[in-house]
Design an enzyme around this catalytic site. Sequence first.
Site, PDB file in Angstrom:
ATOM      1  N   PRO A 309       0.820  -1.215   0.000  1.00  0.00           N
ATOM      2  CA  PRO A 309       0.000   0.000   0.000  1.00  0.00           C
ATOM      3  C   PRO A 309       0.855   1.267   0.000  1.00  0.00           C
ATOM      4  O   PRO A 309       1.807   1.380   0.780  1.00  0.00           O
ATOM      5  CB  PRO A 309      -0.806  -0.115   1.298  1.00  0.00           C
ATOM      6  N   HIS A 310       0.536   2.173  -0.879  1.00  0.00           N
ATOM      7  CA  HIS A 310       1.211   3.466  -0.937  1.00  0.00           C
ATOM      8  C   HIS A 310       0.358   4.496  -0.208  1.00  0.00           C
ATOM      9  O   HIS A 310      -0.857   4.504  -0.367  1.00  0.00           O
ATOM     10  CB  HIS A 310       1.409   3.886  -2.393  1.00  0.00           C
ATOM     11  N   PRO A 311       0.959   5.353   0.608  1.00  0.00           N
ATOM     12  CA  PRO A 311       2.377   5.557   0.857  1.00  0.00           C
ATOM     13  C   PRO A 311       2.834   4.978   2.192  1.00  0.00           C
ATOM     14  O   PRO A 311       3.493   5.657   2.977  1.00  0.00           O
ATOM     15  CB  PRO A 311       2.470   7.088   0.888  1.00  0.00           C
TER      16      PRO A 311
END
Length: 320
Positions: A309-311
């Site tokens: 998962p970003h960020p």
Amino acid sequence: VITGDTIVLAAGARPRIPDIPGLAQVPFQTSDTIMRMEQVPARLAVLGGGFIACEMAHVFGSYGAEVTMINRSEHLLRAEDDDVSERFTEVFRERFHLRCGGLPSRIHEVGEEIHIEFDGGDHIVVDELLVATGRIPNGEQLGVTQTGVELDEDGYVVVDEHLRTAVDGIWALGDICNPMQLKHTANAETRVVAHNIHQPDDLQTVEYSGTPSAVFCDPQVASVGLTERDVKAAGIDYVCHSQPYASTAYGWAMEDEHGFCKVIADAKTRRLLGGHIIGHEASILIQQLVLGLRFGLTVDEMARGPLYPHPALSEVVEQA
């Protein structure tokens, strides 16, 4: 006299006290006592540079104590990967007074103060002294050898893969028999011993591969598997890389200057051999590498198989 058909030895370990002139005559703290102090000392000396020493230095330094760490080795956490140990020592040197590379020559009490002397005439004065130079198992204290239970050269109770001692009906688990001295390995051993006692025809073993460790201070440190020092000594053809926290969006936003994730893999098979993290929430981030090592994944499978998962800060593991 207490008797039983089944006996489990789980008496843990006790603080190791080094042989330093005068130490036995001064009132010092250990990891068994220091968390029961009623007030934070103004000046605290910590003798040692391992897990307990660093965690307690962090705790009492955070509460306002002026902390001096005294360590026989040049670097703190010397059992960790060399890159991590060196970085950790740099960061702690910014927070505390470090005296690395030797032990005191004499310790004595003057009034309510503790004077710690070093070769060359130098000395420091503190209000409290914490001795945190490791822990030794309690098997010898219990006199277990009188029953036929065996101890190894370091004093640990000898057990087989099912955690049975040399005496039928006597089992052991935890720090009394395991040099790792980790609570989570003791928990795993407890489950195995309980199962094996109740189901002797279906004996289980503890799976120690992928056992992580973590140091809970600032910065946090976590590791699993082999260090670069280990793979070199074993003659393994390897590749490794250290990725800074600051290379991720999360680390950049934190303005992190010290954190990194180091990954070590077999150069031929690409299987993960070790992972070492220093920085924010390292004890959580290491779990991704624990799973990869435990289940024999390659670094390519770990980096490109799942989505990160970003960020989130977990991207530092993906990038490494």
